[in-house]
Design a protein around this motif. Structure first.
Motif, mmCIF file in Angstrom:
data_model
loop_
_atom_site.group_PDB
_atom_site.id
_atom_site.type_symbol
_atom_site.label_atom_id
_atom_site.label_comp_id
_atom_site.label_asym_id
_atom_site.label_seq_id
_atom_site.Cartn_x
_atom_site.Cartn_y
_atom_site.Cartn_z
ATOM 1 N N ARG A 158 15.285 14.671 -11.979
ATOM 2 C CA ARG A 158 13.739 14.785 -11.680
ATOM 3 C C ARG A 158 13.628 16.048 -10.884
ATOM 4 O O ARG A 158 12.413 16.617 -10.902
ATOM 5 C CB ARG A 158 13.391 13.566 -10.726
ATOM 6 C CG ARG A 158 13.471 13.615 -9.310
ATOM 7 C CD ARG A 158 12.962 12.711 -8.488
ATOM 8 N NE ARG A 158 13.440 11.383 -8.526
ATOM 9 C CZ ARG A 158 12.847 10.051 -8.234
ATOM 10 N NH1 ARG A 158 11.649 10.267 -7.910
ATOM 11 N NH2 ARG A 158 13.249 8.980 -8.367
ATOM 12 N N ARG A 163 11.743 20.470 -15.103
ATOM 13 C CA ARG A 163 10.730 20.080 -14.135
ATOM 14 C C ARG A 163 9.958 20.813 -13.274
ATOM 15 O O ARG A 163 8.666 21.001 -13.103
ATOM 16 C CB ARG A 163 11.115 18.816 -13.154
ATOM 17 C CG ARG A 163 12.039 17.729 -14.155
ATOM 18 C CD ARG A 163 10.994 17.090 -15.270
ATOM 19 N NE ARG A 163 11.625 15.981 -15.899
ATOM 20 C CZ ARG A 163 11.148 15.576 -17.165
ATOM 21 N NH1 ARG A 163 10.146 16.205 -17.751
ATOM 22 N NH2 ARG A 163 11.891 14.743 -17.616
ATOM 23 N N GLU A 166 7.719 22.762 -15.568
ATOM 24 C CA GLU A 166 6.686 22.131 -15.754
ATOM 25 C C GLU A 166 5.591 22.031 -14.627
ATOM 26 O O GLU A 166 4.322 22.040 -14.852
ATOM 27 C CB GLU A 166 7.119 20.673 -16.136
ATOM 28 C CG GLU A 166 5.921 19.654 -16.578
ATOM 29 C CD GLU A 166 6.662 18.356 -16.804
ATOM 30 O OE1 GLU A 166 6.472 17.875 -18.037
ATOM 31 O OE2 GLU A 166 6.730 17.710 -16.137
ATOM 32 N N GLY A 167 6.008 21.911 -13.654
ATOM 33 C CA GLY A 167 4.919 22.041 -12.212
ATOM 34 C C GLY A 167 4.283 23.290 -12.158
ATOM 35 O O GLY A 167 3.200 23.183 -11.612
ATOM 36 N N GLN A 170 2.699 23.521 -16.359
ATOM 37 C CA GLN A 170 1.717 22.284 -17.007
ATOM 38 C C GLN A 170 1.762 21.235 -16.034
ATOM 39 O O GLN A 170 2.286 20.073 -15.821
ATOM 40 C CB GLN A 170 2.897 21.668 -18.150
ATOM 41 C CG GLN A 170 2.894 22.749 -19.346
ATOM 42 C CD GLN A 170 3.888 22.192 -20.352
ATOM 43 O OE1 GLN A 170 4.203 20.953 -20.410
ATOM 44 N NE2 GLN A 170 4.556 23.084 -21.026
ATOM 45 N N PRO A 171 1.071 21.680 -14.728
ATOM 46 C CA PRO A 171 0.996 20.757 -13.661
ATOM 47 C C PRO A 171 0.155 19.538 -14.002
ATOM 48 O O PRO A 171 0.525 18.362 -13.401
ATOM 49 C CB PRO A 171 0.281 21.843 -12.618
ATOM 50 C CG PRO A 171 -0.445 22.642 -13.304
ATOM 51 C CD PRO A 171 0.372 23.210 -14.642
ATOM 52 N N ARG A 173 0.319 17.660 -16.633
ATOM 53 C CA ARG A 173 1.238 16.949 -17.296
ATOM 54 C C ARG A 173 2.311 16.148 -16.053
ATOM 55 O O ARG A 173 2.730 14.999 -15.939
ATOM 56 C CB ARG A 173 2.174 17.455 -18.260
ATOM 57 C CG ARG A 173 3.097 16.642 -18.720
ATOM 58 C CD ARG A 173 4.009 17.212 -19.770
ATOM 59 N NE ARG A 173 3.160 17.487 -21.076
ATOM 60 C CZ ARG A 173 3.793 18.284 -22.135
ATOM 61 N NH1 ARG A 173 4.901 18.846 -22.147
ATOM 62 N NH2 ARG A 173 2.953 18.484 -23.117
ATOM 63 N N PHE A 174 2.606 17.293 -15.196
ATOM 64 C CA PHE A 174 3.587 16.999 -13.805
ATOM 65 C C PHE A 174 3.019 15.547 -13.154
ATOM 66 O O PHE A 174 3.733 14.862 -12.956
ATOM 67 C CB PHE A 174 3.727 17.887 -13.277
ATOM 68 C CG PHE A 174 4.639 17.775 -12.088
ATOM 69 C CD1 PHE A 174 6.085 18.364 -12.456
ATOM 70 C CD2 PHE A 174 4.596 17.351 -10.801
ATOM 71 C CE1 PHE A 174 6.960 18.389 -11.278
ATOM 72 C CE2 PHE A 174 5.244 17.307 -9.942
ATOM 73 C CZ PHE A 174 6.622 17.755 -10.102
ATOM 74 N N GLU A 177 2.515 12.264 -15.202
ATOM 75 C CA GLU A 177 3.773 11.582 -15.311
ATOM 76 C C GLU A 177 4.193 11.129 -14.335
ATOM 77 O O GLU A 177 5.432 10.419 -14.122
ATOM 78 C CB GLU A 177 4.616 12.547 -16.407
ATOM 79 C CG GLU A 177 4.229 12.520 -17.567
ATOM 80 C CD GLU A 177 5.083 13.553 -18.532
ATOM 81 O OE1 GLU A 177 6.102 13.884 -17.905
ATOM 82 O OE2 GLU A 177 4.679 13.845 -19.649
ATOM 83 N N ARG A 179 5.458 12.784 -11.281
ATOM 84 C CA ARG A 179 6.611 13.448 -10.903
ATOM 85 C C ARG A 179 6.455 13.925 -9.379
ATOM 86 O O ARG A 179 7.325 13.983 -8.667
ATOM 87 C CB ARG A 179 6.941 14.419 -11.943
ATOM 88 C CG ARG A 179 6.908 14.172 -13.383
ATOM 89 C CD ARG A 179 7.864 14.981 -14.149
ATOM 90 N NE ARG A 179 7.955 14.791 -15.469
ATOM 91 C CZ ARG A 179 8.610 14.102 -16.066
ATOM 92 N NH1 ARG A 179 9.315 13.432 -15.296
ATOM 93 N NH2 ARG A 179 8.476 13.680 -17.302
ATOM 94 N N SER A 204 12.042 23.566 -5.472
ATOM 95 C CA SER A 204 12.097 22.207 -5.661
ATOM 96 C C SER A 204 12.982 21.728 -4.623
ATOM 97 O O SER A 204 13.686 22.510 -3.811
ATOM 98 C CB SER A 204 12.833 21.654 -7.134
ATOM 99 O OG SER A 204 14.248 21.962 -6.807
ATOM 100 N N PRO A 228 3.735 19.899 -7.980
ATOM 101 C CA PRO A 228 3.762 21.066 -8.922
ATOM 102 C C PRO A 228 3.072 22.107 -8.248
ATOM 103 O O PRO A 228 1.808 22.198 -8.240
ATOM 104 C CB PRO A 228 2.557 20.274 -9.899
ATOM 105 C CG PRO A 228 1.721 19.475 -8.941
ATOM 106 C CD PRO A 228 2.684 19.069 -8.041
#
Length: 410
Positions: A158, A163, A166-167, A170-171, A173-174, A177, A179, A204, A228
């Motif tokens: 994760r 990821r 994506e954050g 594509q925050p 979607r993050f 979903e 995350r 992260s 994100p």
């Protein structure tokens, strides 16, 4: 071509995020609440669909709800049996709410500009409630429990680089979903002080691996916040605020320590501002920031002149941005101690003056933060290597122990 497609995809996600709707306001029960207040945002479809829930663990508090554009209703109820689900007989109230742009997270509304107010009567509602407590709602409640206080390993998937990207790009979607969250690296222990680690932009929880390995686990327990970093800083502060509030309610820990790197320091400071703005007492006694750009980053000045949208956080990091201007206006709580760490070994030609390779010394020591800190220390490290520095870890552990010793014996 691949990079171009990625940029267009990111642009689409940023556009959707920019169009999101935000609902906020005060919710309260008529009498002393017997459990937390659950506030649910649901689509006015046939059938209605729950899309977001917030928990206010007190008789009166502020709720925060966000969702893509649409027609919504709000249902608030007193969760007497504390299971996040509505049971017949629990006091509840329906509310329409006022839709605000997501930018309102940085500018708290007033009663005249969209601040809602929900009052829950002590008796059960005398109107039919929307049928939203099915499988979709159960999934929302389950996801909340997974996001706030779920167990995690620092090297698990994760927190992988994919990821993180994506954050950033594509925050939405993050977030959709599930995350984001505040995760525990070991079971909660009431005898040890939580240390909340907050990463910076493009980071992260894995950034903290070396620091956590050398943490005194007899006195401290590591919690990691994953968010994100492409969303606005204001939205990130609300995510952290909600997570800390939820876990403080769940575990009643008396205090905690926040350790933040780079932009994470701005997120942490903004979260304290939210807590104070809502009239609560932060369950924190010590904040440590590392290489935080308090005056922003010069490169972010030109972030909004390109053909595609850029992460909202990068816009907020522009020097003299509205967010940074307001950040230091709220005084730091007198009972919270503050440690400021920074690195000075950078040689970047793209950052003016002395720097750590990414952030200028002027920004790391500016914004009035140096004079407000209780302890300031510099390291011969760059922006990344500082988190793998034994000297920093030794100093961090020392400062954590010193400030813990200042507290009254429990």
């Amino acid at each position: 071509m691949s990079s171009g497609c990625a940029l267009l995809q990111a642009d689409s996600h940023m556009k959707r995020l920019g169009e999101a709707m935000y609902f906020t306001g005060i919710v309260e029960t008529e009498k002393e609440a017997r459990g937390p207040i659950v506030v649910v945002l649901y689509k006015l479809d046939n059938p209605p669909e729950p899309v977001f829930l917030d928990v206010v663990p007190r008789t009166r508090g502020v709720y925060h709800l966000a969702a893509p554009p649409g027609r919504y209703g709000i249902l608030a109820f007193e969760d007497v049996n504390r299971d996040l689900a509505y049971e017949a007989g629990e006091p509840a109230s329906l509310y329409e709410g006022t839709a605000l742009p997501l930018t309102a997270v940085d500018e708290p509304p007033t009663a005249a500009t969209g601040l809602g107010r929900i009052r829950i009567a002590s008796k059960p509602p005398d109107v039919a409630l929307p049928a939203i407590f099915g499988d979709a709602y159960a999934a929302l409640a389950r996801r909340r429990n997974e996001e706030f206080g779920a167990p995690a390993l620092i090297d698990e998937g994760r927190f992988a680089p994919g990821r993180v990207r994506e954050g950033m790009f594509q925050p939405l979607r993050f977030l959709e979903e599930g995350r984001a969250g505040l995760f525990l690296l070991e079971p909660f222990d009431p005898k040890r002080v939580p240390v909340i680690f907050v990463h910076g932009i493009g980071g992260s929880p894995r950034d903290w691996e070396y620091v956590i390995e050398h943490l005194d686990r007899t006195r401290f327990q590591p919690w990691v916040f994953f968010y994100p970093s492409g969303v606005s800083i204001g939205l990130s502060t609300l995510l952290l605020n909600n997570a800390v509030d939820e876990l403080h309610y769940r575990y009643a820990f008396p205090t905690s320590i926040v350790v933040a790197h780079s932009m994470g320091g701005v997120v942490a400071r903004g979260t304290l501002n939210v807590i104070q703005r809502e009239g609560r007492t932060p369950p924190v006694h010590h904040v440590v920031t590392i290489s935080t750009p308090w005056e922003g980053h010069a490169a972010a000045r030109w972030a909004d002149i390109g053909p595609t949208r850029v992460p909202g956080s990068w816009l907020d990091m522009a020097p003299d941005s509205p967010y940074l201007r307001e950040l230091a206006v709220v005084p730091r709580p007198a009972d919270i101690r503050y440690t400021l760490f920074f690195g000075y070994s950078g040689r970047s030609r793209f950052v003016s003056g002395n720097n750590d390779g990414v952030v200028s010394m002027q920004s790391m020591l500016g914004g009035g933060m140096q004079s407000r800190a209780d302890f300031v220390y510099g390291f011969d490290e760059d922006h990344s290597s500082i988190l793998q520095s034994k000297e920093l870890v030794d100093m961090l552990v020392q400062r954590m122990r010193q400030e813990l010793e200042r507290l009254p014996r429990r």
